[in-house]
Design a protein around this motif. Structure first.
Motif, PDB file in Angstrom:
ATOM      1  N   PHE A 144      -3.727   0.755  10.613  1.00 52.55           N
ATOM      2  CA  PHE A 144      -5.107   0.374  10.936  1.00 52.55           C
ATOM      3  C   PHE A 144      -6.037   0.660   9.758  1.00 52.55           C
ATOM      4  O   PHE A 144      -6.858  -0.200   9.374  1.00 52.55           O
ATOM      5  N   LEU A 145      -5.917   1.849   9.160  1.00 49.19           N
ATOM      6  CA  LEU A 145      -6.790   2.209   8.041  1.00 49.19           C
ATOM      7  C   LEU A 145      -6.541   1.292   6.840  1.00 49.19           C
ATOM      8  O   LEU A 145      -7.489   0.882   6.158  1.00 49.19           O
ATOM      9  N   GLN A 146      -5.285   0.957   6.595  1.00 47.71           N
ATOM     10  CA  GLN A 146      -4.981   0.071   5.475  1.00 47.71           C
ATOM     11  C   GLN A 146      -5.535  -1.327   5.718  1.00 47.71           C
ATOM     12  O   GLN A 146      -6.025  -1.976   4.782  1.00 47.71           O
ATOM     13  N   ALA A 147      -5.473  -1.796   6.961  1.00 50.60           N
ATOM     14  CA  ALA A 147      -6.037  -3.110   7.275  1.00 50.60           C
ATOM     15  C   ALA A 147      -7.548  -3.116   7.081  1.00 50.60           C
ATOM     16  O   ALA A 147      -8.126  -4.088   6.565  1.00 50.60           O
ATOM     17  N   GLU A 148      -8.208  -2.035   7.484  1.00 49.46           N
ATOM     18  CA  GLU A 148      -9.657  -1.936   7.293  1.00 49.46           C
ATOM     19  C   GLU A 148     -10.000  -1.884   5.801  1.00 49.46           C
ATOM     20  O   GLU A 148     -10.970  -2.497   5.349  1.00 49.46           O
ATOM     21  N   ARG A 174      -2.368   0.615  -2.592  1.00 47.38           N
ATOM     22  CA  ARG A 174      -1.361   1.642  -2.878  1.00 47.38           C
ATOM     23  C   ARG A 174      -1.867   2.994  -2.382  1.00 47.38           C
ATOM     24  O   ARG A 174      -2.985   3.100  -1.863  1.00 47.38           O
ATOM     25  N   ASP A 175      -1.038   4.015  -2.563  1.00 44.88           N
ATOM     26  CA  ASP A 175      -1.448   5.380  -2.218  1.00 44.88           C
ATOM     27  C   ASP A 175      -1.249   6.254  -3.445  1.00 44.88           C
ATOM     28  O   ASP A 175      -0.421   7.156  -3.465  1.00 44.88           O
ATOM     29  N   THR A 176      -2.000   5.963  -4.496  1.00 41.89           N
ATOM     30  CA  THR A 176      -1.864   6.659  -5.766  1.00 41.89           C
ATOM     31  C   THR A 176      -2.626   7.974  -5.750  1.00 41.89           C
ATOM     32  O   THR A 176      -3.646   8.109  -5.068  1.00 41.89           O
ATOM     33  N   LYS A 177      -2.136   8.932  -6.515  1.00 46.21           N
ATOM     34  CA  LYS A 177      -2.787  10.244  -6.601  1.00 46.21           C
ATOM     35  C   LYS A 177      -3.695  10.361  -7.827  1.00 46.21           C
ATOM     36  O   LYS A 177      -4.652  11.127  -7.826  1.00 46.21           O
ATOM     37  N   SER A 178      -3.385   9.615  -8.893  1.00 43.33           N
ATOM     38  CA  SER A 178      -4.085   9.823 -10.162  1.00 43.33           C
ATOM     39  C   SER A 178      -5.238   8.859 -10.397  1.00 43.33           C
ATOM     40  O   SER A 178      -6.068   9.098 -11.270  1.00 43.33           O
ATOM     41  N   GLN A 186      -3.193  -9.411 -16.233  1.00 42.21           N
ATOM     42  CA  GLN A 186      -3.033 -10.687 -15.526  1.00 42.21           C
ATOM     43  C   GLN A 186      -4.059 -10.874 -14.414  1.00 42.21           C
ATOM     44  O   GLN A 186      -4.016 -11.861 -13.686  1.00 42.21           O
ATOM     45  N   GLY A 187      -4.980  -9.920 -14.275  1.00 35.09           N
ATOM     46  CA  GLY A 187      -6.019 -10.052 -13.263  1.00 35.09           C
ATOM     47  C   GLY A 187      -5.621  -9.585 -11.882  1.00 35.09           C
ATOM     48  O   GLY A 187      -6.253  -9.946 -10.884  1.00 35.09           O
ATOM     49  N   ARG A 188      -4.596  -8.763 -11.805  1.00 37.37           N
ATOM     50  CA  ARG A 188      -4.176  -8.203 -10.520  1.00 37.37           C
ATOM     51  C   ARG A 188      -4.879  -6.872 -10.297  1.00 37.37           C
ATOM     52  O   ARG A 188      -4.784  -5.971 -11.134  1.00 37.37           O
ATOM     53  N   LEU A 189      -5.538  -6.753  -9.164  1.00 36.80           N
ATOM     54  CA  LEU A 189      -6.295  -5.546  -8.840  1.00 36.80           C
ATOM     55  C   LEU A 189      -5.508  -4.678  -7.868  1.00 36.80           C
ATOM     56  O   LEU A 189      -4.923  -5.179  -6.900  1.00 36.80           O
ATOM     57  N   ASN A 190      -5.513  -3.388  -8.139  1.00 39.03           N
ATOM     58  CA  ASN A 190      -4.854  -2.409  -7.269  1.00 39.03           C
ATOM     59  C   ASN A 190      -5.870  -1.369  -6.839  1.00 39.03           C
ATOM     60  O   ASN A 190      -6.682  -0.909  -7.657  1.00 39.03           O
ATOM     61  N   PHE A 191      -5.810  -0.978  -5.573  1.00 37.96           N
ATOM     62  CA  PHE A 191      -6.731   0.019  -5.041  1.00 37.96           C
ATOM     63  C   PHE A 191      -5.979   1.004  -4.148  1.00 37.96           C
ATOM     64  O   PHE A 191      -4.972   0.658  -3.529  1.00 37.96           O
TER      65      PHE A 191
END
Length: 252
Positions: A144-148, A174-178, A186-191
């Motif tokens: 649920f939290l990831q969907a939000e 993702r669930d990154t720590k750093s 290439q314009g790919r965004l990660n959060f």
């Protein structure tokens, strides 16, 4: 963080360092991860508030006996730092979880079917309502939290890419720590999906920050000027992350 300069003649190649060293102090034992690194001249000791992991980085040619002396000398600092690590909050019934910085209590309805949702209880207090079998509560809350997070980030990214006239190739959670976000060439965004736990201005700022990288793939003055133009609340958001960001990793 603690450091100590390594001095003296170049010693012979040391024996391989163990992966971990246990440090006893005042009746407690703390496990410290050991990292030997070439080019490092100091012993460095860190404790991650996100994970509670203690890590010592040591000079490549220093011996483990010197490392143990360093750790023993700083046992009090290590103990105090470990005590400051916030306790974990599992996704279980009754737990309080921040959703957009508003505490929500997890409520489990075992006899019902349906999707998890953010709502209020009979007294009007915010809750995350979860249905289904008890063993699946944690996974349902996380989903649920990831969907939000995906919904909020997609909307913010769309708003900022329209403003700049540049497209984002994709959005990945993702669930990154750093780091809280990143942008590839290439314009790919990660959060980090954990941004949904923070105040909305923080999530909005991270979206603006990474979209700005679509034009300026660096941290130059031009990049920061563009980020501030897109998100005037940049200073407030960065201050919040610096002060509270590590606490977001205690949930789940």
């Amino acid at each position: 963080m603690l450091t100590r300069l390594f001095r003296g003649r170049r010693p012979p190649a040391p024996d391989p360092a163990p992966d971990y060293v246990d440090v006893a102090h005042a009746g407690s034992v703390f496990r410290v991860r050991v990292v030997r690194r070439a080019g490092v001249k100091r012993f460095t000791l860190r404790v991650s508030l996100a994970t509670g992991t203690a890590t010592m980085t040591m000079p490549a040619r220093s011996d483990i006996a010197a490392a143990r002396r360093f750790l023993d000398a700083h046992g009090d600092w290590l103990a105090q730092r470990m005590q400051s690590v916030p306790g974990r909050v599992p996704f279980e019934p009754g737990a309080l979880i921040p959703l957009r910085d508003v505490p929500h209590r997890i409520v489990h309805w075992s006899g019902l079917r349906g999707q998890a949702s953010a709502t209020v209880d009979a007294a009007g207090a915010p809750i995350i309502s979860v249905t289904g079998e008890a063993p699946h509560v944690a996974r349902r809350v996380r989903d649920f939290l990831q969907a939000e997070a995906r919904r909020d980030l997609s909307q913010a990214v769309a708003r900022y890419t329209r403003a700049l006239g540049v497209p984002a190739r994709s959005i990945t959670l993702r669930d990154t720590k750093s780091r809280w976000g990143s942008c590839s060439a290439q314009g790919r965004l990660n959060f980090s999906w954990r941004l949904i736990l923070a105040p909305p201005l923080v999530l909005d700022y991270l979206a603006a920050h990474e979209v700005a990288h679509l034009r300026e793939l660096n941290h130059s003055d031009r990049f920061w000027a563009l980020t501030h133009e897109l998100c005037p609340a940049t200073p407030q958001a960065e201050a919040w992350l610096k002060r509270h960001g590590s606490l977001l990793h205690r949930y789940g």
